[in-house]
Design an enzyme around this catalytic site. Structure first.
Site, PDB file in Angstrom:
ATOM      1  N   GLN A 165       0.820  -1.202   0.000  1.00 44.13           N
ATOM      2  CA  GLN A 165       0.000   0.000   0.000  1.00 44.13           C
ATOM      3  C   GLN A 165       0.860   1.259   0.000  1.00 44.13           C
ATOM      4  OE1 GLN A 165      -2.176  -0.718   3.634  1.00 44.13           O
ATOM      5  NE2 GLN A 165      -0.316  -1.318   4.681  1.00 44.13           N
ATOM      6  N   ASP A 201      -7.330  -5.380  14.307  1.00 47.11           N
ATOM      7  CA  ASP A 201      -7.168  -3.948  14.057  1.00 47.11           C
ATOM      8  C   ASP A 201      -6.731  -3.788  12.606  1.00 47.11           C
ATOM      9  OD1 ASP A 201      -6.636  -1.276  14.049  1.00 47.11           O
ATOM     10  OD2 ASP A 201      -4.769  -1.435  15.174  1.00 47.11           O
TER      11      ASP A 201
HETATM   12  N1  SPD Z   1     -11.506   3.857   8.338  1.00 45.93           N
HETATM   13  C1  SPD Z   1     -10.258   3.677   9.030  1.00 45.93           C
HETATM   14  C2  SPD Z   1     -10.207   2.427   9.834  1.00 45.93           C
HETATM   15  C3  SPD Z   1      -8.841   2.242  10.419  1.00 45.93           C
HETATM   16  C4  SPD Z   1      -8.732   1.099  11.321  1.00 45.93           C
HETATM   17  N2  SPD Z   1      -7.367   0.800  11.718  1.00 45.93           N
HETATM   18  C5  SPD Z   1      -6.678   1.816  12.381  1.00 45.93           C
HETATM   19  C6  SPD Z   1      -5.332   1.407  12.880  1.00 45.93           C
HETATM   20  C7  SPD Z   1      -5.022   1.998  14.202  1.00 45.93           C
HETATM   21  N3  SPD Z   1      -4.241   1.144  15.026  1.00 45.93           N
END
Ligand code: SPD
EC number: 2.5.1.16
Length: 367
Positions: free
Chosen positions: A99, A224
């Site tokens: 990415q 996450d």
């Molecule tokens: N729409 C954004 C979602 C992000 C989720 N992950 C965030 C990472 C933070 N540790």
């Protein structure tokens, strides 16, 4: 605001060593905490009506137009809207194997981490996400010991898990090493999570990692991830949830990022339906406020496997009673037991649109 939430932004001093406030000779006197108010200063290239600040509202340009602002409305995950954050300085921009990774310094949220054009975290509001995704599950079971984090390469969730002194092992499986390296360089307050000796880092594909994880190994798994477009698409599909359930012990818990109720009730419905089929304990939806995420809120699906019942709605392992947890590494900024309970209260439109949340089976109360 009580405590430290947003402190890095009330006063720029905490971020770059120089104090900055808006009360210079050419400025109206503003409270030093009110950096945001500066955004109302007209910008030299503002072309809008006098009551419409450039940056707050934008108009798509014709394809032959000079700038490409129209592109900002093209994100398939939230069509027709875009949230602006003023960039002060680009600190890092590179393409990893997976990415585009971007870090910039903003004028109102501190440093911002962006992956493939989507805000992942900012200095100011990351607490509302990391604390919730970690403590909602971990405070719902007694003495969690083995925890797995899927994604979370910035380290913020690790930082939060380490507050729990019952935890003995924190496995983390992050696919993109560049996210870890960038966080260590630009977000030390999050990457501090990697310094905990209980953390074991695995750089690789979580689906593969879970395939080899021993059955029933984990008390809790926290997913996450980034949004389920592109590489993270698999992470909202049934086979993935089945692997997660397999890796949890009976009565183990999962907390999975589950998008915004303002934008994605259809996706939430799908996720909850899959989880209800897969997890035979309880399944709930909770949410928190993160101003820099699309629509300003984000949700989590919380599930438990069959076994000792889990009452997510009332923390059985309250953070306030855990030795040293409130202050470990840094003080908690967002989460507390009251916020925990409140996070499960659902607006009426969500109950209507996400039919499988309407009649949440009564939580199995622990006796
Ligand atoms: N729409 C954004 C979602 C992000 C989720 N992950 C965030 C990472 C933070 N540790």
């Amino acid at each position: 605001m009580e405590g430290d939430a947003g402190r890095g932004l009330e006063c720029q001093k905490t971020m770059d060593g120089k104090e900055s406030n808006a009360s210079g000779p050419d400025k109206a006197v503003l409270p030093s905490c009110c950096l945001k108010a500066r955004a109302c200063d007209p910008e030299p290239d503002a072309k809008s009506h006098s009551t419409v600040c450039s940056g707050w509202f934008s108009k798509p340009r014709s394809p032959s137009g000079e700038d490409d602002r129209v592109l900002y409305f093209n994100n398939p995950t939230w069509p027709g809207e875009a949230h602006s954050i003023k960039v002060e300085k680009i600190l890092f921009k590179e393409r990893s194997e997976y990415q585009e990774v971007l870090v910039f310094k903003s004028s109102s949220y501190g440093k911002v981490l962006v992956l493939d054009g989507i805000v992942q975290l900012t200095d100011k509001d990351e607490c509302a996400y990391q604390e919730m995704i970690a403590h909602l599950p971990l405070c719902s079971i007694k003495s969690p010991k083995n925890v797995l984090v899927v994604g979370g390469g910035d380290g913020g969730v690790l930082r939060e898990i380490s507050r729990h002194n019952s935890v003995e092992l924190i496995d983390i499986c992050e696919i993109d090493k560049m996210v870890i390296d960038v966080s260590k360089k630009f977000f030390p307050e999050l990457a501090v999570g990697f310094e905990d000796p209980r953390v074991k880092l695995h750089v690789g594909d979580a689906v593969e990692f879970l395939r080899h994880a021993p059955e029933g190994k984990y008390d809790a798994i926290i997913v996450d991830s980034s949004d389920p477009v592109g590489p993270a698409q698999e992470l909202v599909e049934k086979p993935f949830f089945e692997t997660l359930a397999r890796a949890l012990r009976p009565g183990g818990v999962l907390c999975n990022m589950a998008e915004s109720m303002w934008l994605h009730t259809h996706l939430i419905q799908d996720i909850i339906a899959i989880c209800r089929e897969t997890f035979k304990g309880s399944v709930h939806y909770a949410w928190t406020s993160v101003p820099t995420y699309p629509s300003g809120v984000i949700g989590f699906v919380l599930c438990s496997t069959e076994g000792p019942p889990v009452d997510f709605l009332n923390p059985i392992n309250p953070i306030e009673k855990l030795d040293g947890a409130l202050q470990y590494r840094r003080e908690l900024r967002f989460y507390n037991s009251e916020v925990h309970r409140a996070a499960f209260a659902l607006p009426s439109f969500v109950k209507r649109e996400v039919s499988c949340l309407r009649d949440v089976p009564p939580t199995n109360l622990v006796v």
